[in-house]
Write a protein that holds these residues in place. Structure first.
Motif, PDB file in Angstrom:
ATOM      1  N   GLY A 188      43.624  46.372  46.532  1.00 34.71           N
ATOM      2  CA  GLY A 188      43.473  46.126  47.973  1.00 34.71           C
ATOM      3  C   GLY A 188      43.265  47.440  48.708  1.00 34.71           C
ATOM      4  N   ASN A 189      43.864  48.468  48.173  1.00 36.67           N
ATOM      5  CA  ASN A 189      43.759  49.826  48.728  1.00 36.67           C
ATOM      6  C   ASN A 189      42.310  50.311  48.854  1.00 36.67           C
ATOM      7  N   TRP A 190      41.383  49.734  48.079  1.00 41.50           N
ATOM      8  CA  TRP A 190      39.994  50.213  48.085  1.00 41.50           C
ATOM      9  C   TRP A 190      39.016  49.261  48.779  1.00 41.50           C
ATOM     10  N   ILE A 191      39.503  48.146  49.305  1.00 37.67           N
ATOM     11  CA  ILE A 191      38.559  47.189  49.914  1.00 37.67           C
ATOM     12  C   ILE A 191      37.795  47.841  51.068  1.00 37.67           C
ATOM     13  N   THR A 192      38.493  48.575  51.910  1.00 37.31           N
ATOM     14  CA  THR A 192      37.811  49.184  53.072  1.00 37.31           C
ATOM     15  C   THR A 192      36.903  50.343  52.667  1.00 37.31           C
ATOM     16  N   ARG A 193      37.071  50.826  51.444  1.00 38.18           N
ATOM     17  CA  ARG A 193      36.282  52.012  51.037  1.00 38.18           C
ATOM     18  C   ARG A 193      35.294  51.721  49.914  1.00 38.18           C
ATOM     19  N   ALA A 194      35.071  50.425  49.609  1.00 36.13           N
ATOM     20  CA  ALA A 194      34.107  50.094  48.551  1.00 36.13           C
ATOM     21  C   ALA A 194      32.748  50.669  48.955  1.00 36.13           C
ATOM     22  N   PRO A 195      32.003  51.214  47.989  1.00 36.31           N
ATOM     23  CA  PRO A 195      30.795  51.966  48.359  1.00 36.31           C
ATOM     24  C   PRO A 195      29.630  51.128  48.879  1.00 36.31           C
ATOM     25  N   THR A 196      29.556  49.849  48.563  1.00 42.79           N
ATOM     26  CA  THR A 196      28.455  49.031  49.093  1.00 42.79           C
ATOM     27  C   THR A 196      29.012  47.669  49.503  1.00 42.79           C
ATOM     28  N   LEU A 197      28.190  46.924  50.265  1.00 40.87           N
ATOM     29  CA  LEU A 197      28.629  45.594  50.694  1.00 40.87           C
ATOM     30  C   LEU A 197      28.886  44.694  49.480  1.00 40.87           C
ATOM     31  N   ARG A 198      27.984  44.787  48.485  1.00 37.50           N
ATOM     32  CA  ARG A 198      28.126  43.960  47.278  1.00 37.50           C
ATOM     33  C   ARG A 198      29.459  44.246  46.571  1.00 37.50           C
ATOM     34  N   ARG A 199      29.786  45.530  46.462  1.00 38.83           N
ATOM     35  CA  ARG A 199      31.053  45.902  45.815  1.00 38.83           C
ATOM     36  C   ARG A 199      32.242  45.398  46.624  1.00 38.83           C
ATOM     37  N   LYS A 200      32.113  45.466  47.953  1.00 44.72           N
ATOM     38  CA  LYS A 200      33.222  45.033  48.810  1.00 44.72           C
ATOM     39  C   LYS A 200      33.461  43.521  48.650  1.00 44.72           C
ATOM     40  N   VAL A 201      32.365  42.762  48.648  1.00 45.23           N
ATOM     41  CA  VAL A 201      32.484  41.303  48.522  1.00 45.23           C
ATOM     42  C   VAL A 201      33.137  40.949  47.178  1.00 45.23           C
ATOM     43  N   ALA A 202      32.673  41.606  46.113  1.00 51.56           N
ATOM     44  CA  ALA A 202      33.213  41.301  44.777  1.00 51.56           C
ATOM     45  C   ALA A 202      34.691  41.672  44.699  1.00 51.56           C
ATOM     46  N   LEU A 203      35.037  42.822  45.280  1.00 48.09           N
ATOM     47  CA  LEU A 203      36.436  43.267  45.203  1.00 48.09           C
ATOM     48  C   LEU A 203      37.346  42.343  46.018  1.00 48.09           C
ATOM     49  N   MET A 204      36.858  41.940  47.190  1.00 51.12           N
ATOM     50  CA  MET A 204      37.663  41.014  47.999  1.00 51.12           C
ATOM     51  C   MET A 204      37.897  39.706  47.252  1.00 51.12           C
ATOM     52  N   ALA A 205      36.821  39.213  46.616  1.00 57.06           N
ATOM     53  CA  ALA A 205      36.945  37.949  45.874  1.00 57.06           C
ATOM     54  C   ALA A 205      37.948  38.119  44.732  1.00 57.06           C
ATOM     55  N   LYS A 206      37.888  39.263  44.070  1.00 56.63           N
ATOM     56  CA  LYS A 206      38.795  39.497  42.935  1.00 56.63           C
ATOM     57  C   LYS A 206      40.253  39.519  43.401  1.00 56.63           C
ATOM     58  N   VAL A 207      40.495  40.255  44.479  1.00 55.23           N
ATOM     59  CA  VAL A 207      41.873  40.368  44.957  1.00 55.23           C
ATOM     60  C   VAL A 207      42.389  38.987  45.407  1.00 55.23           C
ATOM     61  N   GLN A 208      41.501  38.207  46.030  1.00 49.93           N
ATOM     62  CA  GLN A 208      41.912  36.850  46.418  1.00 49.93           C
ATOM     63  C   GLN A 208      42.209  35.991  45.184  1.00 49.93           C
ATOM     64  N   ASP A 209      41.409  36.182  44.124  1.00 50.18           N
ATOM     65  CA  ASP A 209      41.676  35.438  42.879  1.00 50.18           C
ATOM     66  C   ASP A 209      43.091  35.733  42.380  1.00 50.18           C
ATOM     67  N   GLU A 210      43.506  37.001  42.478  1.00 50.39           N
ATOM     68  CA  GLU A 210      44.848  37.374  41.976  1.00 50.39           C
ATOM     69  C   GLU A 210      45.912  36.613  42.768  1.00 50.39           C
ATOM     70  N   ALA A 211      45.689  36.466  44.081  1.00 53.34           N
ATOM     71  CA  ALA A 211      46.646  35.700  44.896  1.00 53.34           C
ATOM     72  C   ALA A 211      46.702  34.265  44.381  1.00 53.34           C
ATOM     73  N   GLY A 212      45.530  33.702  44.094  1.00 57.45           N
ATOM     74  CA  GLY A 212      45.478  32.331  43.562  1.00 57.45           C
ATOM     75  C   GLY A 212      46.237  32.224  42.250  1.00 57.45           C
ATOM     76  N   HIS A 213      46.064  33.223  41.378  1.00 57.77           N
ATOM     77  CA  HIS A 213      46.774  33.193  40.085  1.00 57.77           C
ATOM     78  C   HIS A 213      48.285  33.178  40.312  1.00 57.77           C
ATOM     79  N   GLY A 214      48.715  34.013  41.267  1.00 58.97           N
ATOM     80  CA  GLY A 214      50.144  34.038  41.584  1.00 58.97           C
ATOM     81  C   GLY A 214      50.612  32.652  41.994  1.00 58.97           C
ATOM     82  N   LEU A 215      49.815  31.982  42.810  1.00 58.93           N
ATOM     83  CA  LEU A 215      50.239  30.664  43.306  1.00 58.93           C
ATOM     84  C   LEU A 215      50.279  29.616  42.194  1.00 58.93           C
ATOM     85  N   TYR A 216      49.266  29.616  41.295  1.00 58.79           N
ATOM     86  CA  TYR A 216      49.339  28.635  40.190  1.00 58.79           C
ATOM     87  C   TYR A 216      50.603  28.884  39.382  1.00 58.79           C
TER      88      TYR A 216
END
Ligand code: FAQ
Length: 314
Positions: free
Chosen positions: A52-80
């Motif tokens: 999460g520490n790197w979401i605001t500093r991802a080098p491109t929009l594509r990288r930011k979108v992928a990283l955000m999706a990944k971090v959200q996936d981890e939240a989902g894993h926690g919930l399952y």
């Protein structure tokens, strides 16, 4: 009577039948699963912080979108996983309390800092890579709700691993500075990733029983060996060196030999004294406190709805 039940239970496991929440199970089996699943859930939730520490500093929009999706996936894993643990009789507030007060463990790996963009690649390649190695066998765990949760988790982890590898592959074809950043990051993440599998088999108090109950399908050392074998080949593609001078192919064993893990470092991190343990717990406690109004509002809303429904019935 108890002995008989235990024999029936073990026979079911031996036949590869799943144990479901309402089935009889020994207390120790329930306790082991609550311990492992809740620690696993906490790891997913705390694991959101380094990336999460790197979401605001991802080098491109594509990288930011992928990283955000990944971090959200981890939240989902926690919930399952919290839901799977709840089927064993523990409630979610108790698990959160165990995490927030430092009573519960979570994976040692998330107590290391993310210092460069390459670390986001290294987490995907090595941390998710180690997680997959450990978690694919958990899809065959004897406890039904945990096994089923792991199927989806593993699919998502595979995507995470590939996004990390792709970040590193790009860096490996980049400038001199990018290549140096890649190697420096791998140097820092390699050994902590190796430690994720837990203590060596001789020092793993839970492994033997968990293998008999088919919660675990491989020992810590067996999984660690598979990880080394896979990573050595992948490192060649990335043109990086794994920071272990003792890695070499052992013809007789059909595996790579590797050097000694620094177990003092591992236990130090597990006991709460790693580079970021304090920061991670503070972040989780802050998020919990700042989310109090959301929980209060949700409870007030639920109460209002229930009252309305009761009035209608009356
Ligand atoms: N860190 O007797 P064993 C992820 C503890 S999720 C801290 O061998 P066991 C996804 C262990 O709890 C990563 N503590 O224990 C992601 C035990 O203490 P206890 C988490 C550790 O349970 C990616 C004691 O040492 N994955 O990465 C560690 O049979 C990227 C003795 O050990 C899971 O939780 C450690 N590394 O085997 C998210 C998978 N290792 O509880 C975000 C499920 C051991 O008796 C970004 N868990 N300990 O007080 C497992 O497979 C097992 O629990 C093991 C440990 C293999 C972790």
């Amino acid at each position: 009577m108890e002995r008989n039940l235990e024999e029936i239970f073990q026979a079911k496991i031996d036949k590869e039948e799943k144990i479901e929440p309402k089935d009889w199970m020994p207390d120790a089996y329930r306790k082991t699963l609550i311990r492992q699943i809740s620690q696993h859930a906490h790891s997913e939730i705390v694991g959101m912080l380094p990336e999460g520490n790197w979401i605001t500093r991802a080098p491109t929009l594509r990288r930011k979108v992928a990283l955000m999706a990944k971090v959200q996936d981890e939240a989902g894993h926690g919930l399952y996983l919290y839901s799977a643990a709840e089927t064993l009789g523990i409630d979610r507030d108790t698990m959160f309390d165990q995490l927030h007060t430092g009573k519960a463990k979570y994976s040692s790996i998330f107590n290391y800092p993310t210092l460069s963009w390459a670390d986001i690649g290294s987490i995907g390649w090595l941390v998710d890579g180690a997680a997959i190695m450990n978690q694919v066998p958990l899809c065959r765990c004897s406890y039904g709700p945990y096994a089923r949760a792991m199927v989806r988790v593993c699919k998502e982890e595979s995507f995470h691993q590939r996004q990390g590898f792709e970040i590193l592959l790009n860096l490996s074809k980049g400038s001199k500075e990018q290549k140096e950043m890649l190697q420096e990051s791998v140097n820092r993440w390699w050994w902590p990733a190796m430690m994720m599998f837990g203590p060596g088999d001789a020092d793993s108090p839970n492994s033997q029983q968990s293998m008999k109950w088919k919660i675990k399908r491989f020992t810590n050392d067996e999984l660690r060996q598979k990880f080394v074998d896979v990573c050595y080949e992948q490192a060649k593609v990335l043109n990086v060196t794994l920071p272990d001078p003792d890695i070499k192919w052992n013809e007789e064993r059909g595996h790579y030999d590797f050097g000694e893990i620094n177990w003092d470092e591992f236990w130090n991190v597990v006991k709460g004294n790693g580079p970021c343990n304090k920061e991670r717990l503070e972040a989780r406690n802050k998020a919990w406190d700042e989310g109090a109004w959301v929980r209060d509002a949700a409870m007030a809303h639920a109460e209002k709805r229930a009252n309305r429904k009761n009035k209608k019935v009356a």
